[in-house]
Motif scaffolding. Structure first.
Motif, PDB file in Angstrom:
ATOM      1  N   VAL A 102     -20.588  12.564 -11.117  1.00 60.28           N
ATOM      2  CA  VAL A 102     -20.769  12.333  -9.690  1.00 60.28           C
ATOM      3  C   VAL A 102     -21.611  11.084  -9.480  1.00 60.28           C
ATOM      4  CG1 VAL A 102     -21.681  13.305  -7.557  1.00 60.28           C
ATOM      5  CG2 VAL A 102     -20.611  14.796  -9.233  1.00 60.28           C
ATOM      6  N   SER A 103     -21.161  10.208  -8.583  1.00 64.61           N
ATOM      7  CA  SER A 103     -21.945   9.036  -8.197  1.00 64.61           C
ATOM      8  C   SER A 103     -21.865   8.876  -6.680  1.00 64.61           C
ATOM      9  CB  SER A 103     -21.439   7.780  -8.897  1.00 64.61           C
ATOM     10  OG  SER A 103     -20.103   7.530  -8.553  1.00 64.61           O
ATOM     11  N   ASN A 104     -22.921   8.339  -6.102  1.00 67.00           N
ATOM     12  CA  ASN A 104     -22.973   8.154  -4.655  1.00 67.00           C
ATOM     13  C   ASN A 104     -22.142   6.945  -4.244  1.00 67.00           C
ATOM     14  OD1 ASN A 104     -24.727  10.306  -4.374  1.00 67.00           O
ATOM     15  ND2 ASN A 104     -26.534   9.017  -4.642  1.00 67.00           N
ATOM     16  N   ARG A 105     -21.566   7.005  -3.065  1.00 64.79           N
ATOM     17  CA  ARG A 105     -20.802   5.891  -2.511  1.00 64.79           C
ATOM     18  C   ARG A 105     -20.840   5.958  -0.998  1.00 64.79           C
ATOM     19  NH1 ARG A 105     -14.460   6.341  -1.987  1.00 64.79           N
ATOM     20  NH2 ARG A 105     -15.088   4.868  -0.408  1.00 64.79           N
ATOM     21  N   THR A 106     -20.337   4.906  -0.347  1.00 68.16           N
ATOM     22  CA  THR A 106     -20.242   4.894   1.105  1.00 68.16           C
ATOM     23  C   THR A 106     -18.788   4.719   1.505  1.00 68.16           C
ATOM     24  OG1 THR A 106     -20.635   2.515   1.199  1.00 68.16           O
ATOM     25  CG2 THR A 106     -22.553   3.947   1.460  1.00 68.16           C
ATOM     26  N   PHE A 107     -18.394   5.416   2.566  1.00 63.91           N
ATOM     27  CA  PHE A 107     -17.072   5.278   3.145  1.00 63.91           C
ATOM     28  C   PHE A 107     -17.216   4.366   4.351  1.00 63.91           C
ATOM     29  CE2 PHE A 107     -16.908   9.286   0.906  1.00 63.91           C
ATOM     30  CZ  PHE A 107     -15.661   9.247   0.297  1.00 63.91           C
ATOM     31  N   ARG A 108     -16.598   3.174   4.293  1.00 66.33           N
ATOM     32  CA  ARG A 108     -16.718   2.196   5.370  1.00 66.33           C
ATOM     33  C   ARG A 108     -15.433   2.158   6.192  1.00 66.33           C
ATOM     34  NH1 ARG A 108     -18.810  -0.464   0.843  1.00 66.33           N
ATOM     35  NH2 ARG A 108     -21.063  -0.768   0.967  1.00 66.33           N
ATOM     36  N   PRO A 109     -15.552   2.088   7.508  1.00 63.45           N
ATOM     37  CA  PRO A 109     -14.347   1.967   8.333  1.00 63.45           C
ATOM     38  C   PRO A 109     -13.762   0.560   8.203  1.00 63.45           C
ATOM     39  CG  PRO A 109     -16.279   1.836   9.709  1.00 63.45           C
ATOM     40  CD  PRO A 109     -16.764   2.170   8.328  1.00 63.45           C
ATOM     41  N   ASN A 110     -12.461   0.456   8.428  1.00 63.24           N
ATOM     42  CA  ASN A 110     -11.769  -0.828   8.359  1.00 63.24           C
ATOM     43  C   ASN A 110     -11.950  -1.535   9.702  1.00 63.24           C
ATOM     44  OD1 ASN A 110     -10.163  -2.956   7.754  1.00 63.24           O
ATOM     45  ND2 ASN A 110      -8.293  -1.775   7.468  1.00 63.24           N
ATOM     46  N   VAL A 111     -13.037  -2.291   9.826  1.00 64.12           N
ATOM     47  CA  VAL A 111     -13.396  -2.938  11.081  1.00 64.12           C
ATOM     48  C   VAL A 111     -12.939  -4.391  11.037  1.00 64.12           C
ATOM     49  CG1 VAL A 111     -15.314  -3.602  12.572  1.00 64.12           C
ATOM     50  CG2 VAL A 111     -15.354  -1.412  11.419  1.00 64.12           C
ATOM     51  N   GLN A 112     -12.187  -4.802  12.083  1.00 64.32           N
ATOM     52  CA  GLN A 112     -11.686  -6.162  12.193  1.00 64.32           C
ATOM     53  C   GLN A 112     -12.290  -6.813  13.431  1.00 64.32           C
ATOM     54  OE1 GLN A 112      -9.473  -7.315   9.850  1.00 64.32           O
ATOM     55  NE2 GLN A 112      -9.631  -5.316   8.857  1.00 64.32           N
ATOM     56  N   LYS A 113     -12.524  -8.127  13.353  1.00 66.52           N
ATOM     57  CA  LYS A 113     -13.008  -8.857  14.519  1.00 66.52           C
ATOM     58  C   LYS A 113     -11.791  -9.434  15.237  1.00 66.52           C
ATOM     59  CE  LYS A 113     -16.729 -11.836  15.908  1.00 66.52           C
ATOM     60  NZ  LYS A 113     -17.874 -12.632  15.462  1.00 66.52           N
ATOM     61  N   VAL A 114     -11.507  -8.914  16.437  1.00 60.16           N
ATOM     62  CA  VAL A 114     -10.322  -9.306  17.183  1.00 60.16           C
ATOM     63  C   VAL A 114     -10.723  -9.754  18.585  1.00 60.16           C
ATOM     64  CG1 VAL A 114      -8.709  -7.818  15.949  1.00 60.16           C
ATOM     65  CG2 VAL A 114      -9.908  -6.939  17.926  1.00 60.16           C
ATOM     66  N   THR A 115      -9.863 -10.545  19.206  1.00 56.91           N
ATOM     67  CA  THR A 115     -10.056 -10.978  20.589  1.00 56.91           C
ATOM     68  C   THR A 115      -9.390  -9.948  21.494  1.00 56.91           C
ATOM     69  OG1 THR A 115      -9.966 -13.271  19.856  1.00 56.91           O
ATOM     70  CG2 THR A 115      -9.730 -12.857  22.207  1.00 56.91           C
ATOM     71  N   ILE A 116     -10.190  -9.352  22.390  1.00 49.13           N
ATOM     72  CA  ILE A 116      -9.675  -8.283  23.248  1.00 49.13           C
ATOM     73  C   ILE A 116      -9.902  -8.638  24.714  1.00 49.13           C
ATOM     74  CG2 ILE A 116     -10.094  -6.507  21.514  1.00 49.13           C
ATOM     75  CD1 ILE A 116     -12.507  -5.621  23.246  1.00 49.13           C
ATOM     76  N   ARG A 117      -9.239  -7.900  25.592  1.00 50.25           N
ATOM     77  CA  ARG A 117      -9.468  -7.998  27.033  1.00 50.25           C
ATOM     78  C   ARG A 117     -10.147  -6.696  27.457  1.00 50.25           C
ATOM     79  NH1 ARG A 117      -7.275 -11.489  30.439  1.00 50.25           N
ATOM     80  NH2 ARG A 117      -5.699 -12.086  28.914  1.00 50.25           N
ATOM     81  N   ASP A 118     -11.379  -6.804  27.971  1.00 50.90           N
ATOM     82  CA  ASP A 118     -12.137  -5.600  28.306  1.00 50.90           C
ATOM     83  C   ASP A 118     -11.742  -5.065  29.680  1.00 50.90           C
ATOM     84  OD1 ASP A 118     -13.312  -7.460  29.927  1.00 50.90           O
ATOM     85  OD2 ASP A 118     -15.323  -7.281  29.100  1.00 50.90           O
ATOM     86  N   ASN A 119     -12.462  -4.042  30.153  1.00 50.64           N
ATOM     87  CA  ASN A 119     -12.114  -3.349  31.403  1.00 50.64           C
ATOM     88  C   ASN A 119     -12.168  -4.266  32.622  1.00 50.64           C
ATOM     89  OD1 ASN A 119     -11.984  -1.143  29.776  1.00 50.64           O
ATOM     90  ND2 ASN A 119     -13.955  -0.312  30.382  1.00 50.64           N
TER      91      ASN A 119
ATOM     92  N   ARG B 131     -12.988 -11.445  25.221  1.00 49.12           N
ATOM     93  CA  ARG B 131     -14.121 -11.582  24.313  1.00 49.12           C
ATOM     94  C   ARG B 131     -13.726 -11.099  22.928  1.00 49.12           C
ATOM     95  NH1 ARG B 131     -17.270  -6.930  23.298  1.00 49.12           N
ATOM     96  NH2 ARG B 131     -16.445  -5.081  24.303  1.00 49.12           N
ATOM     97  N   LYS B 132     -14.570 -11.407  21.953  1.00 51.14           N
ATOM     98  CA  LYS B 132     -14.339 -10.942  20.595  1.00 51.14           C
ATOM     99  C   LYS B 132     -15.132  -9.671  20.367  1.00 51.14           C
ATOM    100  CE  LYS B 132     -13.001 -15.151  18.362  1.00 51.14           C
ATOM    101  NZ  LYS B 132     -13.085 -15.959  17.168  1.00 51.14           N
ATOM    102  N   ALA B 133     -14.526  -8.739  19.639  1.00 47.36           N
ATOM    103  CA  ALA B 133     -15.187  -7.458  19.380  1.00 47.36           C
ATOM    104  C   ALA B 133     -14.802  -6.968  18.003  1.00 47.36           C
ATOM    105  CB  ALA B 133     -14.789  -6.433  20.433  1.00 47.36           C
ATOM    106  N   ARG B 134     -15.650  -6.131  17.433  1.00 40.58           N
ATOM    107  CA  ARG B 134     -15.362  -5.509  16.149  1.00 40.58           C
ATOM    108  C   ARG B 134     -14.763  -4.131  16.415  1.00 40.58           C
ATOM    109  NH1 ARG B 134     -17.799  -8.070  11.811  1.00 40.58           N
ATOM    110  NH2 ARG B 134     -19.240  -9.703  12.408  1.00 40.58           N
ATOM    111  N   VAL B 135     -13.482  -3.985  16.046  1.00 38.38           N
ATOM    112  CA  VAL B 135     -12.737  -2.773  16.356  1.00 38.38           C
ATOM    113  C   VAL B 135     -12.105  -2.258  15.068  1.00 38.38           C
ATOM    114  CG1 VAL B 135     -10.891  -1.808  17.779  1.00 38.38           C
ATOM    115  CG2 VAL B 135     -12.248  -3.702  18.646  1.00 38.38           C
ATOM    116  N   CYS B 136     -12.147  -0.936  14.855  1.00 37.88           N
ATOM    117  CA  CYS B 136     -11.524  -0.365  13.673  1.00 37.88           C
ATOM    118  C   CYS B 136     -10.001  -0.354  13.845  1.00 37.88           C
ATOM    119  CB  CYS B 136     -12.058   1.030  13.372  1.00 37.88           C
ATOM    120  SG  CYS B 136     -11.639   2.272  14.587  1.00 37.88           S
ATOM    121  N   THR B 137      -9.289  -0.340  12.742  1.00 38.43           N
ATOM    122  CA  THR B 137      -7.837  -0.442  12.789  1.00 38.43           C
ATOM    123  C   THR B 137      -7.191   0.804  13.374  1.00 38.43           C
ATOM    124  OG1 THR B 137      -7.774   0.291  10.492  1.00 38.43           O
ATOM    125  CG2 THR B 137      -7.687  -2.071  10.899  1.00 38.43           C
TER     126      THR B 137
END
Length: 63
Positions: free
Chosen positions: A24-41, A46-52
């Motif tokens: 057993v060894s410790n690890r981290t599970f990271r989300p697949n976060v991409q920096k994309v250009t989005i249109r907010d509400n 703007r650019k935002a970090r959003v998971c896939t």
């Protein structure tokens, strides 16, 4: 703070890797976060970090 989705708040979590021989060894599970250009509400672009999974589910609109 760079691995956090701005839409759903998904962030890295801690867990364990277990080999075939059950070592057993410790690890981290990271989300697949991409920096994309989005249109907010408000209609601003703007650019935002959003998971896939949020991108695939259509929770944001790409600009």
């Amino acid at each position: 703070m760079s691995q956090i989705c701005e839409v759903c708040g998904k962030h890295p979590v801690a867990g364990r890797s277990i080999s075939h021989s059950h070592r057993v060894s410790n690890r981290t599970f990271r989300p697949n976060v991409q920096k994309v250009t989005i249109r907010d509400n408000k209609g601003h672009v703007r650019k935002a970090r959003v998971c896939t999974s949020c991108l695939k589910a259509g929770k944001v609109t790409k600009a």
